[in-house]
Every structure is written in C-alpha cells, then in structure tokens.
Design a protein around this motif. Sequence first.
Motif, PDB file in Angstrom:
ATOM      1  N   ALA A  64       9.309   4.088   0.487  1.00 18.96           N
ATOM      2  CA  ALA A  64       8.182   3.148   0.566  1.00 18.96           C
ATOM      3  C   ALA A  64       8.610   1.697   0.398  1.00 18.96           C
ATOM      4  CB  ALA A  64       7.139   3.504  -0.492  1.00 18.96           C
ATOM      5  N   ASN A 118       0.803  -1.218   0.000  1.00 16.19           N
ATOM      6  CA  ASN A 118       0.000   0.000   0.000  1.00 16.19           C
ATOM      7  C   ASN A 118       0.838   1.271   0.000  1.00 16.19           C
ATOM      8  OD1 ASN A 118      -2.412  -1.393  -0.099  1.00 16.19           O
ATOM      9  ND2 ASN A 118      -2.607  -1.479   2.120  1.00 16.19           N
ATOM     10  N   ASP A 119       1.906   1.324   0.804  1.00 16.95           N
ATOM     11  CA  ASP A 119       2.739   2.525   0.858  1.00 16.95           C
ATOM     12  C   ASP A 119       3.378   2.807  -0.499  1.00 16.95           C
ATOM     13  OD1 ASP A 119       2.105   2.835   3.520  1.00 16.95           O
ATOM     14  OD2 ASP A 119       4.016   2.064   4.259  1.00 16.95           O
ATOM     15  N   GLU A 170       0.663   3.980  -3.073  1.00 18.32           N
ATOM     16  CA  GLU A 170       0.269   5.377  -2.846  1.00 18.32           C
ATOM     17  C   GLU A 170       1.373   6.331  -3.292  1.00 18.32           C
ATOM     18  OE1 GLU A 170      -2.797   6.445  -2.147  1.00 18.32           O
ATOM     19  OE2 GLU A 170      -3.274   4.316  -2.302  1.00 18.32           O
ATOM     20  N   ALA A 171       2.623   5.975  -3.069  1.00 16.53           N
ATOM     21  CA  ALA A 171       3.740   6.817  -3.507  1.00 16.53           C
ATOM     22  C   ALA A 171       3.789   6.901  -5.031  1.00 16.53           C
ATOM     23  CB  ALA A 171       5.055   6.273  -2.954  1.00 16.53           C
TER      24      ALA A 171
END
Length: 89
Positions: A56, A18-19, A22-23
């Motif tokens: 990330a 997820n990180d 999103e990045a």
Amino acid sequence: MATYLITYDLNRPGQNYNDLFEAIKKIGIWWHCLDSTWIVKSNLTAAQVRDSLTPAIDNNDSLLVVVLSGVGAWTGLDDDCSSWLKNNL
C-alpha cells in the motif's frame, strides 16, 4: 496479541492514503488519533504487519512498525482517544 505503533512518511506528492488506511484497518483493532500514527492490536508479528502494509506504499515511502510495551503517557487527546489507549495498551 501484540500492540503495534505504526507510523509512516508517504513522500510522493499527492499521495493517496486510502489504500494504506484500509490495509492498516484490516490488521486488527485500531486507533488513529494522530495524523501519521496508528496503534493496532493484532495477532500478527511486526514483520507480518510490515509485509501486509508494504503493497500500500511506494518504494520511496518510509514505514515503521514497533511493539508497544503497554506503558504510555499523553496529553491533548480527546476523551475517545484517551479511553482507547487506556483500554488497549
């Protein structure tokens, strides 16, 4: 504006994507129709894209960012994925 291919291997068992996702989405206009591959249009340089994604991922992960030339060929992608490529490469 350049178009980048971003691909990665996240090596930690149970890695949370997820990180990273999103990045990547914050970089620009994105395409994500293959598991570990994204294509993103951005005003950033390849090094800036890499540097923005590095927080990330873990130290043992791999990340590749390359500029696309605008020429491509593919098969097996649905109409939405193919249309994005035709309009953005």
